[in-house]
Every structure is written in C-alpha cells, then in structure tokens.
Design an enzyme around this catalytic site. Structure first.
Site, PDB file in Angstrom:
ATOM      1  CG  ASN A 168      -0.293  -0.399   2.485  1.00 18.64           C
ATOM      2  OD1 ASN A 168       0.312  -1.457   2.566  1.00 18.64           O
ATOM      3  ND2 ASN A 168      -0.400   0.437   3.491  1.00 18.64           N
TER       4      ASN A 168
ATOM      5  CB  SER B 112     -10.780  -3.510   1.684  1.00 15.43           C
ATOM      6  OG  SER B 112     -11.472  -2.385   2.142  1.00 15.43           O
ATOM      7  CB  ALA B 113     -16.021  -2.713  -0.597  1.00 18.35           C
TER       8      ALA B 113
ATOM      9  CB  THR C 154     -27.726  -9.273  10.723  1.00 16.80           C
ATOM     10  OG1 THR C 154     -28.477  -9.990  11.705  1.00 16.80           O
ATOM     11  CG2 THR C 154     -28.601  -8.987   9.512  1.00 16.80           C
TER      12      THR C 154
ATOM     13  CB  CYS D 264      -1.615   3.579   8.263  1.00 13.32           C
ATOM     14  SG  CYS D 264      -2.611   2.877   6.970  1.00 13.32           S
TER      15      CYS D 264
HETATM   16  C1  LIG Z   1      -6.687  -0.535   3.274  1.00 13.46           C
HETATM   17  C2  LIG Z   1      -5.900  -1.738   3.502  1.00 13.46           C
HETATM   18  C3  LIG Z   1      -6.243  -2.649   4.511  1.00 13.46           C
HETATM   19  C4  LIG Z   1      -7.378  -2.406   5.478  1.00 13.46           C
HETATM   20  O1  LIG Z   1      -8.615  -2.444   4.814  1.00 13.46           O
HETATM   21  P1  LIG Z   1      -9.934  -1.917   5.569  1.00 13.46           P
HETATM   22  O2  LIG Z   1     -11.044  -2.446   4.717  1.00 13.46           O
HETATM   23  O3  LIG Z   1      -9.845  -0.438   5.564  1.00 13.46           O
HETATM   24  O4  LIG Z   1      -9.946  -2.519   6.903  1.00 13.46           O
HETATM   25  C5  LIG Z   1      -5.464  -3.775   4.661  1.00 13.46           C
HETATM   26  N1  LIG Z   1      -4.423  -4.004   3.850  1.00 13.46           N
HETATM   27  C6  LIG Z   1      -4.063  -3.167   2.871  1.00 13.46           C
HETATM   28  C7  LIG Z   1      -2.904  -3.501   1.994  1.00 13.46           C
HETATM   29  C8  LIG Z   1      -4.790  -2.011   2.666  1.00 13.46           C
HETATM   30  O5  LIG Z   1      -4.415  -1.171   1.701  1.00 13.46           O
END
Ligand SMILES: *Cc1c(COP(=O)(O)O)cnc(C)c1O
Length: 379
Positions: free
Chosen positions: A151, A199-200, A240, A326
């Site tokens: 990331n 992650s969406a 749910t 982060c």
């Molecule tokens: C954003 C991210 C996450 C965390 O995802 P969330 O859906 O925000 O909890 C984990 N790993 C990587 C590589 C990311 O870029």
C-alpha cells in the site's frame, strides 16, 4: 481539489451506490428471513458472492463477507493459527516486514499468545525475499502471510512462488490483496493461495465491507471463527450481514472484473506521465518500489531535503499522503520505507501519490505544477 490518495480510499462508484440504494430502503429484509423480503436479501447476497468470487477466480462458496480487509486479515491470522496449533500442526507463523498494520499488529499479538513469528525482509524494490521465506520455513510452520501489493510503494509480490514454497512444507498461505484486487490480475484458484483478504473501499465500493476468500479444505479443517453468534457466513463470521455494503462490494467487483485491463492501463499512463513530468522539473526525485512490477496507480516519491508534511501542507488543493496514510501524525518513519532501505530522513521526505478511476489527463499537468510549486517554495 485533485484527489490523489486512492491507496487510502476511493470514492464510491455511482453504479455501486445505485445498486445499494434499495437495500438501504424498501429491500431491508434480513437474509435469514423465510418470507419474501428475507429471500430477496438472500438472493442479493448470493449474487454479490458470485460477483466477488468471479473477480478473484474463486467459487462463491469460498467467499466470506466481513467488515473489511482489517477484519479479514485478523480472522485469517488468528483463525488459522489457533486451529492449526490446536490440531498439533505447529506453532510457527511467517509474515513479511512490509505488511499493512492489520497484519503487523495481529502478528505481534500472535507472538504474545505464544506463537513463534518470523518476519522476513525485502529488497530495495520492496520485493519480499523468497530465499528468506525458504530459509524460515520448517516443520511446524503453519502459515505464511504475504500481501499481494504493498500500500505504500505498490510492489507486487510473487504470490504463486510463495505458495509453492509454503505448500512443500504443508504451510498455508494468506494474502492481503486489499490494494491489488481490481488493479492487477488475480486468480486464487490457479495460484493455489489458501486465504485472501479484500476491501470494498479500495475499489470504488463502500467503506466497512470486505471479504475473506477461504478454500473449502481450509474451511473444513484449519480455521476457527473469531466472531461468534448466529452462524452466518458458514459459521465463520456471525452477525447479520451488511446487505447494502455487500451489494456495493459485489457491484464494484463486477465492474472491476470487466474493466480492469483497460482502466489499469489508462491509470498507469497518468501515473507515468506524472512521474516523468515531475522528474523534468525536479531531477533529484527518486521513485520507490519495483518499477516493473507495481500497482498501476501507485507512485511513491522521495524529495531529498524536503519534509513530506511540509510539502503536502503547501498544496492544500491536492489530496495525497505522506509515505503511508496510516502513518500520518506518527513520528516514526514508515516501516515499509525503512524496510526497503530508506534512511529516516529520506522516509520523512517521501510522499505517496495514488492515481485512480476518476482522475483525468488534465490532472497530470495540474499535479506536476502544484507539487513543483510547493517544492520550490521549500527547497
Ligand atoms: C486498506 C488496507 C487494509 C485495510 O482495509 P480496511 O477495509 O480499511 O480494513 C489492509 N491491507 C491493505 C494492503 C490495505 O491497503
């Protein structure tokens, strides 16, 4: 405002919002309900599950919905480690030095729980060392955890090779694909990866929803739930389901699957034009990561002698991050930038630019102008 922080999050696609809207309104049923609006919600879940599976190269039965990649990663790491240690398979977990904090902190807690954790490093381009993984694997290694794309510097890891190494010794592989899904080709089936997290909100879906891919073999024998309750999601993730979120994730995955090749190419062209435009005016910059093998929208740039925070504060109408979002507010330099060998000073001089779906060609020249103006004000 020019939005260049797609590695932190992305805006919701209009199509995903439209798909979700009825489920925030009249189609509000609980998927466990046996009456019409319950079955309607269940059908929406089935459809979204099929779309997510198709996007990953998985079967629908292998997809578990979660609240996001953080939860998926935690479920994978703790669920596997607990189940396999209890089964007597071992106590040793391997992870990489450049993982997202979700995995870094989960691995630290595994250590507190008595697991033996080995962290493997990477080369200067951010590529995790296969040789180190090979040396670390031993009888009793139960899990190898490596992300598909980083990331911060965007480097794409050789997951099929890592799977081959791990499987030789019977260890499972979890892969964090939060940055990669919808951006680079991904095929869990042919790669043989055992678990994978997405992650969406990194692929133009809503926040607070994600998925964990788990093979049937792992589901049956090697993973223990971390959230207990009504037994939803095959008992692996009770509660749910977030039906509107899941529908949005499904729509985002479906669009990503059909448009990825073209979109990724277009976005990489914008990124490359930005990098060469910036280099033309500021020759001293350094682009981090594996330039042959990185996410199409990622650009991690070091501006020697300049504080990244100051640079960003000097361009209020451009949204981008210091090294990693982060890390904002943190004094410690990014663990990823130090793992690829940057000094503390160079790490603090690094910004992360994330190009995405809604960026247009005009953004390139505008971004080069804004960044270089801010740079020369500080230099
Ligand atoms: C954003 C991210 C996450 C965390 O995802 P969330 O859906 O925000 O909890 C984990 N790993 C990587 C590589 C990311 O870029």
């Amino acid at each position: 405002m020019i939005y260049l922080d797609h590695a932190a999050t992305s805006p919701l696609r209009p199509a995903a919002r439209e798909a979700m809207a009825p489920f925030l309104d009249v189609r509000f049923g609980n998927p466990s309900g046996l009456y019409a609006i319950g079955r309607d919600a269940q059908e929406a879940l089935d459809e979204a599950r099929a779309a997510v599976a198709a996007c990953l190269g998985a079967r629908p039965s292998e997809i578990i919905f979660t609240s996001g990649a953080t939860e998926s990663i935690n479920t994978a790491l703790f669920g596997i480690s607990y189940a396999l240690r209890r089964a007597g398979a071992g106590n040793h977990v391997i992870t990489s030095a450049i993982e997202h904090h979700a995995a870094i902190h989960a691995a630290a807690f595994l250590e507190e729980l008595g697991f033996d954790v080995t962290t493997v490093g990477c080369d200067a381009s951010g590529r995790v060392s296969l040789a180190e993984i090979d040396r670390a694997i031993r009888p009793g290694t139960i899990l190898v955890n490596v992300m598909l794309a980083n990331n911060e510097v965007g480097t794409i890891q050789p997951i099929p090779e890592i799977v081959a190494l791990a499987h030789q010794c019977g260890a499972l592989v979890h892969c964090d694909a939060a940055q990669a899904v919808g951006k680079v080709p991904l095929d869990v089936g042919s790669w043989g990866v055992d678990l994978l997290s997405i992650s969406a909100h990194k692929l133009y879906g809503p926040k607070g929803i994600g998925a964990l891919y788990v093979t049937q073999r792992v589901r049956k024998a090697a993973i223990h739930p971390q959230i207990f309750g009504g037994g939803q999601e095959s008992g692996l993730r009770s509660g749910t389901q977030n039906v509107p979120g899941i529908v949005g994730l499904g729509e985002a995955c479906e669009i990503a699957r059909v448009s990825m090749a073209e979109e990724s190419w277009r976005i990489s062209q914008l990124r490359d034009a930005f990098e060469s435009g910036l280099r033309a005016v500021i020759p001293g910059i350094h682009v981090n990561g594996d330039l042959e093998n990185r996410l199409p929208g990622n650009s991690s740039i070091t501006f020697p002698e300049i504080e990244a925070d100051a640079l960003i504060l000097n361009m209020p109408d451009v949204a981008l991050s210091v090294g990693s979002a982060c890390h904002s507010g943190a004094i410690e330099p990014s663990h990823v930038l130090t793992a690829i060998g940057l000094s503390r000073d160079l790490a603090h001089s690094t910004v992360r630019v994330g190009w995405g779906r809604f960026n247009v060609e005009d953004d390139v020249a505008a971004a080069v102008a804004r960044v270089s103006e801010a740079y020369f004000r500080l230099a």
